[in-house]
Motif scaffolding. Structure first.
Motif, PDB file in Angstrom:
ATOM      1  N   VAL A  56       0.829  -1.213   0.000  1.00  0.00           N
ATOM      2  CA  VAL A  56       0.000   0.000   0.000  1.00  0.00           C
ATOM      3  C   VAL A  56       0.861   1.259   0.000  1.00  0.00           C
ATOM      4  CG1 VAL A  56      -1.651   1.339   1.369  1.00  0.00           C
ATOM      5  CG2 VAL A  56      -1.981  -1.121   1.084  1.00  0.00           C
ATOM      6  N   LEU A  57       1.880   1.284   0.845  1.00  0.00           N
ATOM      7  CA  LEU A  57       2.699   2.496   0.950  1.00  0.00           C
ATOM      8  C   LEU A  57       3.616   2.668  -0.254  1.00  0.00           C
ATOM      9  CD1 LEU A  57       3.122   2.229   4.740  1.00  0.00           C
ATOM     10  CD2 LEU A  57       2.302   4.256   3.568  1.00  0.00           C
ATOM     11  N   SER A  58       3.950   1.581  -0.924  1.00  0.00           N
ATOM     12  CA  SER A  58       4.692   1.711  -2.176  1.00  0.00           C
ATOM     13  C   SER A  58       3.803   2.343  -3.249  1.00  0.00           C
ATOM     14  CB  SER A  58       5.192   0.347  -2.641  1.00  0.00           C
ATOM     15  OG  SER A  58       5.863   0.451  -3.880  1.00  0.00           O
ATOM     16  N   LEU A  59       2.532   1.952  -3.269  1.00  0.00           N
ATOM     17  CA  LEU A  59       1.582   2.543  -4.221  1.00  0.00           C
ATOM     18  C   LEU A  59       1.363   4.037  -3.952  1.00  0.00           C
ATOM     19  CD1 LEU A  59      -1.058  -0.340  -4.291  1.00  0.00           C
ATOM     20  CD2 LEU A  59       0.345   0.397  -6.230  1.00  0.00           C
ATOM     21  N   LEU A  60       1.433   4.421  -2.675  1.00  0.00           N
ATOM     22  CA  LEU A  60       1.161   5.809  -2.285  1.00  0.00           C
ATOM     23  C   LEU A  60       2.418   6.667  -2.178  1.00  0.00           C
ATOM     24  CD1 LEU A  60      -1.446   5.175   0.587  1.00  0.00           C
ATOM     25  CD2 LEU A  60      -1.941   5.837  -1.783  1.00  0.00           C
ATOM     26  N   ARG A  61       3.592   6.056  -2.394  1.00  0.00           N
ATOM     27  CA  ARG A  61       4.851   6.720  -2.042  1.00  0.00           C
ATOM     28  C   ARG A  61       5.060   8.077  -2.712  1.00  0.00           C
ATOM     29  NH1 ARG A  61       5.977   3.088  -5.961  1.00  0.00           N
ATOM     30  NH2 ARG A  61       7.591   3.546  -7.523  1.00  0.00           N
ATOM     31  N   ASN A  62       4.541   8.246  -3.918  1.00  0.00           N
ATOM     32  CA  ASN A  62       4.771   9.511  -4.637  1.00  0.00           C
ATOM     33  C   ASN A  62       3.737  10.575  -4.310  1.00  0.00           C
ATOM     34  OD1 ASN A  62       7.044   8.515  -6.048  1.00  0.00           O
ATOM     35  ND2 ASN A  62       5.713   7.499  -7.537  1.00  0.00           N
ATOM     36  N   SER A  63       2.740  10.224  -3.505  1.00  0.00           N
ATOM     37  CA  SER A  63       1.686  11.193  -3.178  1.00  0.00           C
ATOM     38  C   SER A  63       1.639  11.537  -1.694  1.00  0.00           C
ATOM     39  CB  SER A  63       0.325  10.648  -3.629  1.00  0.00           C
ATOM     40  OG  SER A  63       0.050   9.408  -3.004  1.00  0.00           O
ATOM     41  N   GLU A 117      10.164   2.044   5.515  1.00  0.00           N
ATOM     42  CA  GLU A 117      11.119   3.140   5.330  1.00  0.00           C
ATOM     43  C   GLU A 117      12.281   2.743   4.418  1.00  0.00           C
ATOM     44  OE1 GLU A 117      11.765   6.484   6.721  1.00  0.00           O
ATOM     45  OE2 GLU A 117       9.580   6.385   6.742  1.00  0.00           O
ATOM     46  N   ALA A 118      12.818   1.551   4.647  1.00  0.00           N
ATOM     47  CA  ALA A 118      14.036   1.152   3.945  1.00  0.00           C
ATOM     48  C   ALA A 118      13.790   0.653   2.528  1.00  0.00           C
ATOM     49  CB  ALA A 118      14.768   0.072   4.744  1.00  0.00           C
ATOM     50  N   PHE A 119      12.579   0.155   2.256  1.00  0.00           N
ATOM     51  CA  PHE A 119      12.359  -0.478   0.956  1.00  0.00           C
ATOM     52  C   PHE A 119      11.116   0.036   0.228  1.00  0.00           C
ATOM     53  CE2 PHE A 119      11.518  -3.705  -2.196  1.00  0.00           C
ATOM     54  CZ  PHE A 119      12.780  -4.155  -2.566  1.00  0.00           C
ATOM     55  N   ALA A 120       9.957  -0.040   0.888  1.00  0.00           N
ATOM     56  CA  ALA A 120       8.697   0.232   0.185  1.00  0.00           C
ATOM     57  C   ALA A 120       8.604   1.654  -0.361  1.00  0.00           C
ATOM     58  CB  ALA A 120       7.512  -0.042   1.117  1.00  0.00           C
ATOM     59  N   LEU A 121       9.141   2.627   0.366  1.00  0.00           N
ATOM     60  CA  LEU A 121       9.033   4.017  -0.080  1.00  0.00           C
ATOM     61  C   LEU A 121       9.976   4.342  -1.236  1.00  0.00           C
ATOM     62  CD1 LEU A 121       8.586   5.966   3.283  1.00  0.00           C
ATOM     63  CD2 LEU A 121       6.838   5.186   1.670  1.00  0.00           C
ATOM     64  N   GLY A 122      10.852   3.409  -1.595  1.00  0.00           N
ATOM     65  CA  GLY A 122      11.781   3.667  -2.688  1.00  0.00           C
ATOM     66  C   GLY A 122      11.714   2.661  -3.816  1.00  0.00           C
ATOM     67  N   ASN A 123      10.716   1.732  -3.741  1.00  0.00           N
ATOM     68  CA  ASN A 123      10.630   0.680  -4.751  1.00  0.00           C
ATOM     69  C   ASN A 123       9.202   0.490  -5.232  1.00  0.00           C
ATOM     70  OD1 ASN A 123      13.431  -0.890  -4.867  1.00  0.00           O
ATOM     71  ND2 ASN A 123      13.086  -0.268  -2.747  1.00  0.00           N
ATOM     72  N   LYS A 124       9.078  -0.257  -6.329  1.00  0.00           N
ATOM     73  CA  LYS A 124       7.768  -0.501  -6.930  1.00  0.00           C
ATOM     74  C   LYS A 124       6.937  -1.449  -6.068  1.00  0.00           C
ATOM     75  CE  LYS A 124       9.326   0.374 -11.653  1.00  0.00           C
ATOM     76  NZ  LYS A 124       9.495  -0.175 -13.021  1.00  0.00           N
ATOM     77  N   PRO A 125       5.615  -1.488  -6.315  1.00  0.00           N
ATOM     78  CA  PRO A 125       4.707  -2.256  -5.449  1.00  0.00           C
ATOM     79  C   PRO A 125       5.008  -3.747  -5.327  1.00  0.00           C
ATOM     80  CG  PRO A 125       3.468  -0.690  -6.762  1.00  0.00           C
ATOM     81  CD  PRO A 125       4.881  -0.630  -7.261  1.00  0.00           C
TER      82      PRO A 125
END
Length: 206
Positions: A56-63, A117-125
């Protein structure tokens, strides 16, 4: 499967295990490993929460504005933990009651927030989902190993079923009450870390 994705899946289970290598989530290994059933449920709960929250947070990371990043993470994780807790109350109430507050404490589990923090916010879903599931599995694997030996040696059973023959008890065998006490969980965990570092030389401190 490309090598990067393969490493994402295998690293948390072996060389980068969140408990034995990164020393995260230690409290759970003390609290929920007296019986294998509780450890399995806790492991599954952490896998689900970590995997879906990372997705979910990877999907939302850019917003997500950076200033409210942590708040959004906590809201997503808390929502998933509450959902898991309610499902357990509905379908596995005795186990939910046994685990008590420890299900709720998944919200503050360093493994969950750390992978976001370490992965999902900087990578694809999809890689984020796999990373979350793999780290949850690596965490759960250690819990299950510790719980297996604690229940076997402390209660003479596995998943509540008696596995040590009655003949052994008649011959003088006794369950080891020390094994079900919290300090023994640390000792078993230390043994697992020792075995892992004996095999994987690159984990040994110089």
């Amino acid at each position: 499967m490309d090598s990067k994705l393969k490493e994402t899946i295998l690293n948390p289970i072996l060389k980068g295990n969140p408990i034995t290598v990164l020393v995260l989530g230690i409290c759970s290994s003390l609290a929920v490993t007296v019986e294998l059933k509780g450890a399995l449920v806790m492991s599954l709960a952490v896998m689900i929460v970590t995997g879906i929250s990372c997705l979910v947070l990877s999907l939302l990371r850019n917003s997500i504005p950076n200033r409210i990043r942590i708040i959004v993470q906590l809201v997503v994780v808390a929502m998933l933990v509450i959902l898991v807790d309610q499902i357990l109350k509905a379908f596995a109430y005795p186990i939910e009651k046994q685990l008590s507050v420890y299900i709720g404490l998944i919200i503050t589990n360093c493994i969950v927030m750390g992978r976001i923090e370490a992965f999902a916010l900087g990578n694809k879903p999809i890689p984020s989902l796999l990373d979350g599931l793999a780290n949850g599995f690596g965490y759960g694997l250690i819990l299950v190993i510790v719980a297996f030996f604690r229940e076997l040696l402390g209660s003479g059973s596995i998943l509540g079923f008696r596995v040590i023959p009655e003949a052994l008890y008649s011959a003088g065998y006794m369950n080891n009450g020390l094994v079900i006490l919290p300090p023994m969980a640390l000792i078993l965990l230390g043994c697992i870390i020792w075995v892992q570092r004996s095999i994987q030389k690159d984990l040994q401190e110089k």
